[in-house]
Design an enzyme around this catalytic site. Structure first.
Site, PDB file in Angstrom:
ATOM      1  N   ASP A  20      47.035  49.745  35.089  1.00 57.38           N
ATOM      2  CA  ASP A  20      45.847  50.362  34.488  1.00 57.38           C
ATOM      3  C   ASP A  20      46.127  50.742  33.032  1.00 57.38           C
ATOM      4  O   ASP A  20      45.372  50.387  32.127  1.00 57.38           O
ATOM      5  CB  ASP A  20      45.441  51.614  35.271  1.00 57.38           C
ATOM      6  N   TYR A 196      56.825  44.106  43.763  1.00 59.22           N
ATOM      7  CA  TYR A 196      56.765  45.218  44.713  1.00 59.22           C
ATOM      8  C   TYR A 196      57.848  44.983  45.765  1.00 59.22           C
ATOM      9  O   TYR A 196      58.486  43.924  45.781  1.00 59.22           O
ATOM     10  CB  TYR A 196      55.378  45.279  45.369  1.00 59.22           C
ATOM     11  N   GLN A 258      56.460  47.490  26.167  1.00 62.80           N
ATOM     12  CA  GLN A 258      55.661  46.288  26.458  1.00 62.80           C
ATOM     13  C   GLN A 258      56.062  45.084  25.608  1.00 62.80           C
ATOM     14  O   GLN A 258      56.158  43.973  26.106  1.00 62.80           O
ATOM     15  CB  GLN A 258      54.181  46.589  26.243  1.00 62.80           C
ATOM     16  N   ARG A 274      54.061  40.629  38.688  1.00 62.19           N
ATOM     17  CA  ARG A 274      53.227  41.240  39.729  1.00 62.19           C
ATOM     18  C   ARG A 274      51.917  41.747  39.119  1.00 62.19           C
ATOM     19  O   ARG A 274      51.722  41.683  37.897  1.00 62.19           O
ATOM     20  CB  ARG A 274      53.997  42.382  40.389  1.00 62.19           C
ATOM     21  N   GLY A 275      51.059  42.293  39.980  1.00 67.69           N
ATOM     22  CA  GLY A 275      49.881  43.020  39.509  1.00 67.69           C
ATOM     23  C   GLY A 275      48.969  42.185  38.640  1.00 67.69           C
ATOM     24  O   GLY A 275      48.521  41.109  39.021  1.00 67.69           O
ATOM     25  N   GLU A 276      48.717  42.680  37.447  1.00 65.74           N
ATOM     26  CA  GLU A 276      47.736  42.026  36.580  1.00 65.74           C
ATOM     27  C   GLU A 276      48.321  41.708  35.197  1.00 65.74           C
ATOM     28  O   GLU A 276      48.306  40.570  34.750  1.00 65.74           O
ATOM     29  CB  GLU A 276      46.506  42.931  36.442  1.00 65.74           C
ATOM     30  N   ASP A 277      48.810  42.721  34.519  1.00 68.04           N
ATOM     31  CA  ASP A 277      49.181  42.498  33.122  1.00 68.04           C
ATOM     32  C   ASP A 277      50.444  41.646  32.982  1.00 68.04           C
ATOM     33  O   ASP A 277      50.484  40.717  32.174  1.00 68.04           O
ATOM     34  CB  ASP A 277      49.351  43.851  32.416  1.00 68.04           C
ATOM     35  N   SER A 278      51.483  41.935  33.777  1.00 65.76           N
ATOM     36  CA  SER A 278      52.700  41.124  33.668  1.00 65.76           C
ATOM     37  C   SER A 278      52.414  39.691  34.108  1.00 65.76           C
ATOM     38  O   SER A 278      53.013  38.738  33.597  1.00 65.76           O
ATOM     39  CB  SER A 278      53.847  41.734  34.477  1.00 65.76           C
TER      40      SER A 278
HETATM   41  O1  TRH Z   1      52.452  47.932  37.579  1.00 67.29           O
HETATM   42  P1  TRH Z   1      51.606  46.927  38.228  1.00 67.29           P
HETATM   43  O2  TRH Z   1      51.907  46.655  39.618  1.00 67.29           O
HETATM   44  O3  TRH Z   1      50.104  47.336  38.085  1.00 67.29           O
HETATM   45  C1  TRH Z   1      49.167  47.216  39.099  1.00 67.29           C
HETATM   46  C2  TRH Z   1      48.176  46.123  38.872  1.00 67.29           C
HETATM   47  O4  TRH Z   1      47.627  46.156  37.617  1.00 67.29           O
HETATM   48  C3  TRH Z   1      47.100  46.197  39.909  1.00 67.29           C
HETATM   49  O5  TRH Z   1      46.137  45.211  39.696  1.00 67.29           O
HETATM   50  C4  TRH Z   1      46.469  47.532  39.829  1.00 67.29           C
HETATM   51  O6  TRH Z   1      45.459  47.654  40.715  1.00 67.29           O
HETATM   52  C5  TRH Z   1      47.528  48.557  40.086  1.00 67.29           C
HETATM   53  O7  TRH Z   1      48.514  48.439  39.101  1.00 67.29           O
HETATM   54  C6  TRH Z   1      46.964  49.935  40.048  1.00 67.29           C
HETATM   55  O8  TRH Z   1      51.729  45.527  37.430  1.00 67.29           O
HETATM   56  P2  TRH Z   1      51.174  45.063  36.013  1.00 67.29           P
HETATM   57  O9  TRH Z   1      49.699  44.946  36.017  1.00 67.29           O
HETATM   58  O10 TRH Z   1      51.926  43.882  35.687  1.00 67.29           O
HETATM   59  O11 TRH Z   1      51.557  46.226  35.011  1.00 67.29           O
HETATM   60  C7  TRH Z   1      52.883  46.435  34.602  1.00 67.29           C
HETATM   61  C8  TRH Z   1      52.907  46.833  33.150  1.00 67.29           C
HETATM   62  O12 TRH Z   1      54.209  47.265  32.800  1.00 67.29           O
HETATM   63  C9  TRH Z   1      52.587  45.676  32.209  1.00 67.29           C
HETATM   64  O13 TRH Z   1      51.802  46.144  31.126  1.00 67.29           O
HETATM   65  C10 TRH Z   1      53.954  45.241  31.690  1.00 67.29           C
HETATM   66  C11 TRH Z   1      54.649  46.560  31.653  1.00 67.29           C
HETATM   67  N1  TRH Z   1      56.128  46.529  31.668  1.00 67.29           N
HETATM   68  C12 TRH Z   1      56.790  47.011  30.569  1.00 67.29           C
HETATM   69  O14 TRH Z   1      56.171  47.426  29.569  1.00 67.29           O
HETATM   70  N2  TRH Z   1      58.148  47.040  30.601  1.00 67.29           N
HETATM   71  C13 TRH Z   1      58.858  46.584  31.653  1.00 67.29           C
HETATM   72  O15 TRH Z   1      60.106  46.636  31.638  1.00 67.29           O
HETATM   73  C14 TRH Z   1      58.140  46.055  32.766  1.00 67.29           C
HETATM   74  C15 TRH Z   1      58.904  45.521  33.953  1.00 67.29           C
HETATM   75  C16 TRH Z   1      56.768  46.050  32.744  1.00 67.29           C
END
Ligand code: TRH
Length: 380
Positions: A20, A196, A258, A274-278
């Site tokens: 988010d 996860y 990021q 995983r998730g959305e952004d990565s």
């Molecule tokens: O953390 P997430 O599992 O987020 C999830 C999803 O967005 C899901 O759709 C949502 O419903 C839930 O959250 C609430 O995975 P995501 O989306 O990849 O977000 C991780 C963020 O962390 C992304 O912006 C990349 C960042 N990141 C870093 O900045 N540094 C790091 O070392 C890593 C591993 C990730």
């Protein structure tokens, strides 16, 4: 007189994890940097934000970060003027006093719900449609997506050029890796693992440790570490730890900012995300990937997984599509992945070429920030 900038308010509640805040922070920065907008980002959990952006002062009610006005979203709302454009990220509920402030504006603001990313076809039909109304203020659905007719994906200007430049220069990559104390063995493939909890991990680690090619696996601190510990037979894994088992070296990394995470993805031959952004960032890295999708009630995430696989594998040969699809399905149902990994390996050159082609195809669409601005311009 200086031109008055259009004001945008983005609201983010951190449900769990980092997606988010990851998405809204990225979007806010881009709107400021590329569209010269005045953006306030309202966040209810600055601790999660701090993990992605260590400069955040978790106690500050208001602070500036990279041109974005970051505001703590207080439990007891303090009255404030509404902006010209209001984005509620991921269906978060705006404070009622803020909704009244929106309705009190002479010209109601453009109010949008920025939805979760999905490759499902129905998204195209719903993107941009009116949603609910609050007094005189109409809300609209805004859907990110992979196909024309959706809001596209977040992609900063020049991202792919920067990525390519980085990937072409050995020196920059080595410098980056050394900065994180990563020293892969000669000829080792680099894999990043952000996922996860997953009972299928052990089978993947088994097969990589037994392969003839050395693998250096980079695991940012997070939810998968328990599975890594169980497989290694150690406890208390922390950033900096390195363990070798057969052909496999496992290294735990700190959670990085990021921008550094992007460089990590660019440096690796294969990225588990995983998730959305990565997940989106791994696509921009132009390298083969494995997606651990965020679980949803009644397994509706599996429909999203299939929808993406259908699009992603469309131009692959049938055996390559089956191999990567099998790997993704097994990973997302916590099944053993070893055979799928070996099958995927057989199609490596094709999957590598495809990852770059997919990235270029996606980059043909307007990026999400530009699409939002365009939506606003056609609305006024
Ligand atoms: O953390 P997430 O599992 O987020 C999830 C999803 O967005 C899901 O759709 C949502 O419903 C839930 O959250 C609430 O995975 P995501 O989306 O990849 O977000 C991780 C963020 O962390 C992304 O912006 C990349 C960042 N990141 C870093 O900045 N540094 C790091 O070392 C890593 C591993 C990730």
């Amino acid at each position: 007189m200086p031109e008055l900038k259009t004001r945008w308010d983005i609201f983010c509640t951190v449900v769990d994890n980092f997606g988010d805040i990851g998405v809204t922070w990225r979007l806010a920065r881009q709107l400021v940097a590329e569209h010269s907008l005045a953006v306030r980002l309202w966040v209810d959990d600055l601790r999660a934000f701090e993990r992605l952006c260590p400069d955040i002062d978790i106690n500050a009610v208001q602070q500036w970060q990279e041109g974005v006005e970051v505001r703590q979203w207080p439990t007891d709302w303090v009255s404030t003027d509404a902006a010209e454009v209001v984005i509620a990220a991921f269906a978060c509920q705006l404070p009622s006093a803020y909704m009244d402030a929106m309705a009190a504006r002479e010209k109601p603001p453009l109010w949008m719900n920025l939805d979760y990313l999905s490759a499902e076809d129905w998204v195209i039909g719903c993107h941009g449609l009116p949603s609910v109304k609050y007094k005189s203020v109409q809300k609209f659905f805004f859907f990110p997506g992979f196909q024309p007719g959706t809001g596209g994906l977040l992609r900063e200007r020049g991202l792919l050029e920067r990525r390519r430049h980085f990937q072409q220069g050995r020196e920059a990559q080595e410098k980056f890796l050394q900065g994180l104390e990563i020293y892969p063995a000669q000829g080792a493939q680099l894999i990043s693992l952000f996922a996860y909890e997953n009972a299928g991990l052990a089978s993947w680690l088994d097969v990589m440790s037994a392969e003839s090619m050395p693998t250096h696996l980079l695991v940012p601190e997070g939810r998968i570490l328990g599975d890594v510990e169980r497989w290694l037979g150690v406890v208390g894994l922390a950033a900096g730890d390195v363990h070798v088992r057969g052909a496999l070296t496992v290294q735990v990394l700190p959670f990085v900012r990021q921008d550094q995470y992007d460089q990590l993805l660019w440096s690796c031959d294969f990225n588990a995300v995983r998730g959305e952004d990565s997940f989106v960032r791994a696509q921009w890295a132009g390298r083969p990937l494995l997606w651990h999708i965020y679980r949803q009630d009644e397994d509706i995430h599996l429909d999203k997984l299939e929808a993406f696989l259908t699009l992603y594998t469309k131009s692959l040969s049938v055996p390559a599509a089956e191999a990567i699809g099998g790997l993704w399905r097994a990973w997302n149902s916590a099944q053993p992945v070893s055979d799928h990994w070996l099958a995927t390996r057989k199609h490596w050159p094709e999957l590598q070429k495809h990852a770059e082609a997919w990235c270029l195809e996606q980059a043909l669409q307007a990026d999400l920030a530009a699409a939002l601005v365009q939506f606003y311009e056609s609305w006024i």
